[in-house]
Design a protein around this motif. Structure first.
Motif, PDB file in Angstrom:
ATOM      1  N   LEU A 104      39.943  47.391  -4.619  1.00  0.00           N
ATOM      2  CA  LEU A 104      39.254  47.775  -5.845  1.00  0.00           C
ATOM      3  C   LEU A 104      39.830  49.070  -6.410  1.00  0.00           C
ATOM      4  CD1 LEU A 104      35.640  46.880  -4.682  1.00  0.00           C
ATOM      5  CD2 LEU A 104      37.010  45.614  -6.333  1.00  0.00           C
ATOM      6  N   LYS A 105      40.089  50.030  -5.521  1.00  0.00           N
ATOM      7  CA  LYS A 105      40.655  51.310  -5.978  1.00  0.00           C
ATOM      8  C   LYS A 105      42.008  51.089  -6.647  1.00  0.00           C
ATOM      9  CE  LYS A 105      38.316  54.194  -2.560  1.00  0.00           C
ATOM     10  NZ  LYS A 105      38.460  54.654  -1.165  1.00  0.00           N
ATOM     11  N   ALA A 106      42.772  50.138  -6.116  1.00  0.00           N
ATOM     12  CA  ALA A 106      44.079  49.825  -6.706  1.00  0.00           C
ATOM     13  C   ALA A 106      43.938  49.353  -8.151  1.00  0.00           C
ATOM     14  CB  ALA A 106      44.797  48.768  -5.870  1.00  0.00           C
ATOM     15  N   LYS A 107      42.760  48.827  -8.491  1.00  0.00           N
ATOM     16  CA  LYS A 107      42.493  48.362  -9.863  1.00  0.00           C
ATOM     17  C   LYS A 107      41.791  49.457 -10.685  1.00  0.00           C
ATOM     18  CE  LYS A 107      43.391  43.752 -10.291  1.00  0.00           C
ATOM     19  NZ  LYS A 107      44.690  43.639  -9.671  1.00  0.00           N
ATOM     20  N   GLY A 108      41.698  50.647 -10.114  1.00  0.00           N
ATOM     21  CA  GLY A 108      41.081  51.762 -10.842  1.00  0.00           C
ATOM     22  C   GLY A 108      39.561  51.754 -10.824  1.00  0.00           C
ATOM     23  N   ILE A 109      38.977  51.011  -9.881  1.00  0.00           N
ATOM     24  CA  ILE A 109      37.513  50.951  -9.786  1.00  0.00           C
ATOM     25  C   ILE A 109      37.047  51.954  -8.738  1.00  0.00           C
ATOM     26  CG2 ILE A 109      35.537  49.460  -9.217  1.00  0.00           C
ATOM     27  CD1 ILE A 109      37.517  47.055  -9.790  1.00  0.00           C
ATOM     28  N   GLU A 110      36.015  52.731  -9.071  1.00  0.00           N
ATOM     29  CA  GLU A 110      35.467  53.655  -8.071  1.00  0.00           C
ATOM     30  C   GLU A 110      34.761  52.827  -6.990  1.00  0.00           C
ATOM     31  OE1 GLU A 110      32.280  57.282  -7.490  1.00  0.00           O
ATOM     32  OE2 GLU A 110      32.792  56.700  -9.537  1.00  0.00           O
ATOM     33  N   ALA A 111      35.200  52.993  -5.751  1.00  0.00           N
ATOM     34  CA  ALA A 111      34.618  52.196  -4.665  1.00  0.00           C
ATOM     35  C   ALA A 111      34.399  53.063  -3.442  1.00  0.00           C
ATOM     36  CB  ALA A 111      35.550  51.037  -4.317  1.00  0.00           C
ATOM     37  N   TYR A 112      33.277  52.842  -2.778  1.00  0.00           N
ATOM     38  CA  TYR A 112      32.977  53.566  -1.538  1.00  0.00           C
ATOM     39  C   TYR A 112      32.718  52.541  -0.439  1.00  0.00           C
ATOM     40  CZ  TYR A 112      30.760  56.561   1.908  1.00  0.00           C
ATOM     41  OH  TYR A 112      30.456  57.235   3.072  1.00  0.00           O
ATOM     42  N   GLN A 113      33.451  52.668   0.656  1.00  0.00           N
ATOM     43  CA  GLN A 113      33.361  51.691   1.744  1.00  0.00           C
ATOM     44  C   GLN A 113      32.290  52.078   2.756  1.00  0.00           C
ATOM     45  OE1 GLN A 113      35.748  48.893   2.173  1.00  0.00           O
ATOM     46  NE2 GLN A 113      34.038  48.240   3.429  1.00  0.00           N
ATOM     47  N   ILE A 114      31.451  51.127   3.118  1.00  0.00           N
ATOM     48  CA  ILE A 114      30.523  51.322   4.233  1.00  0.00           C
ATOM     49  C   ILE A 114      30.888  50.322   5.314  1.00  0.00           C
ATOM     50  CG2 ILE A 114      28.123  51.072   4.990  1.00  0.00           C
ATOM     51  CD1 ILE A 114      27.309  52.051   2.202  1.00  0.00           C
ATOM     52  N   GLN A 115      31.198  50.816   6.495  1.00  0.00           N
ATOM     53  CA  GLN A 115      31.489  49.913   7.614  1.00  0.00           C
ATOM     54  C   GLN A 115      30.202  49.742   8.418  1.00  0.00           C
ATOM     55  OE1 GLN A 115      34.904  51.673   9.507  1.00  0.00           O
ATOM     56  NE2 GLN A 115      36.242  51.122   7.812  1.00  0.00           N
ATOM     57  N   THR A 116      29.747  48.504   8.507  1.00  0.00           N
ATOM     58  CA  THR A 116      28.435  48.254   9.115  1.00  0.00           C
ATOM     59  C   THR A 116      28.517  48.057  10.622  1.00  0.00           C
ATOM     60  OG1 THR A 116      28.619  45.872   8.747  1.00  0.00           O
ATOM     61  CG2 THR A 116      27.605  47.168   6.978  1.00  0.00           C
ATOM     62  N   GLY A 117      29.726  48.014  11.172  1.00  0.00           N
ATOM     63  CA  GLY A 117      29.859  47.804  12.619  1.00  0.00           C
ATOM     64  C   GLY A 117      29.428  46.395  12.962  1.00  0.00           C
ATOM     65  N   SER A 118      28.368  46.270  13.755  1.00  0.00           N
ATOM     66  CA  SER A 118      27.955  44.911  14.133  1.00  0.00           C
ATOM     67  C   SER A 118      26.859  44.366  13.226  1.00  0.00           C
ATOM     68  CB  SER A 118      27.462  44.907  15.583  1.00  0.00           C
ATOM     69  OG  SER A 118      26.308  45.716  15.661  1.00  0.00           O
ATOM     70  N   ALA A 119      26.366  45.188  12.289  1.00  0.00           N
ATOM     71  CA  ALA A 119      25.255  44.715  11.446  1.00  0.00           C
ATOM     72  C   ALA A 119      25.762  43.724  10.406  1.00  0.00           C
ATOM     73  CB  ALA A 119      24.563  45.889  10.771  1.00  0.00           C
ATOM     74  N   CYS A 120      25.017  42.627  10.260  1.00  0.00           N
ATOM     75  CA  CYS A 120      25.479  41.509   9.451  1.00  0.00           C
ATOM     76  C   CYS A 120      25.048  41.611   7.994  1.00  0.00           C
ATOM     77  CB  CYS A 120      24.934  40.221  10.051  1.00  0.00           C
ATOM     78  SG  CYS A 120      23.203  40.370  10.477  1.00  0.00           S
ATOM     79  N   HIS A 121      24.610  42.785   7.569  1.00  0.00           N
ATOM     80  CA  HIS A 121      24.161  42.971   6.186  1.00  0.00           C
ATOM     81  C   HIS A 121      24.110  44.462   5.910  1.00  0.00           C
ATOM     82  CE1 HIS A 121      20.358  44.536   7.720  1.00  0.00           C
ATOM     83  NE2 HIS A 121      20.565  43.670   8.685  1.00  0.00           N
TER      84      HIS A 121
END
Length: 246
Positions: A104-121
């Protein structure tokens, strides 16, 4: 059943007939477990309301994007980037990688990643953290791209205003009948990768009927990234909803 979040009972919680479902599940058949799950959901819903207030204060429409893995959530956002007349950012949920946010950032969109680990949502607390990393004054719409999963995300209010659920042609028929909780939550259902219809045994009209049986007034659009016009219709739907919230 996912032990992390007790997804198997969340639906029961929301309909206030928890006993019924719980007694069918021996793992959850005790009042302590029921109590804990109810508390988790209650706290989550409280945080979700707080997220919505936060978005409302900044006049931002929050949209939760949900689907199986690989239905085309990130591709849709990428395609919208060049066409939308509103500005948007994305809170990106994924188990382990930050690939989608990088795309998304490569397309110029502001994006923030959340890594949930083992959580499925994603839950409202994770999204709250994400909101603090977004420049909400610079955007009209904030998407939450949920973890690819048609079960657990349906039960967790993350504090958005609208739910868009994607279902792709290669996933095959009966997805809607098999995951009713998710499709009942949808304000808009997107049938994606419709350019592949000639190659699959897929009765799209039957699937639409299945969707309307679950939710008679649901909006439905067909989308393929090969046809910018189909992406524009999604943008128009969002812009229309945005008018009523700004």
């Amino acid at each position: 059943m996912c032990k992390d979040c007790g997804c198997s009972v969340t639906e029961a919680h929301h309909h206030h007939h928890s006993d019924e479902t719980l007694h069918h599940n021996p793992q959850l058949n005790d009042s302590k477990t029921i109590d804990v799950i109810t508390k988790i959901l209650h706290k989550n819903d409280h945080e979700a309301a707080h997220n919505r207030e936060h978005l409302d204060r900044h006049h931002v429409v929050g949209i939760n994007l949900m689907s199986s893995p690989g239905s085309g959530k990130t591709s849709l956002l990428e395609a919208m980037a060049g066409l939308a007349d509103f500005s948007f950012g994305v809170i990106e949920g994924d188990l382990e990688t930050n690939r989608d946010a990088e795309r998304l950032k490569a397309k110029g969109i502001e994006a923030y990643q959340i890594q949930t680990g083992s959580a499925c949502h994603l839950d409202a607390f994770m999204v709250h953290k994400g909101l603090h990393h977004m420049d909400l004054d610079k955007m009209d719409v904030c998407f939450v791209e949920n973890v690819g999963n048609l079960v657990c995300p349906a039960s967790y209010d993350v504090g958005t205003h609208l739910n868009i659920v994607l279902v792709s042609i290669p996933e095959g028929e009966d997805k809607i009948a098999k995951y009713p909780v998710m499709f009942r939550k949808a304000d808009l259902i997107l049938f994606t990768k419709t350019d592949l219809l000639p190659y699959f045994e897929y009765d799209i009209e039957a699937e639409k009927r299945a969707a309307r049986r679950l939710k008679p007034n649901v909006d439905i659009l067909e989308v393929t990234t090969k046809d910018p016009q189909s992406i524009k219709r999604v943008i128009e739907w969002i812009a229309f909803k945005q008018k009523f919230r700004s």
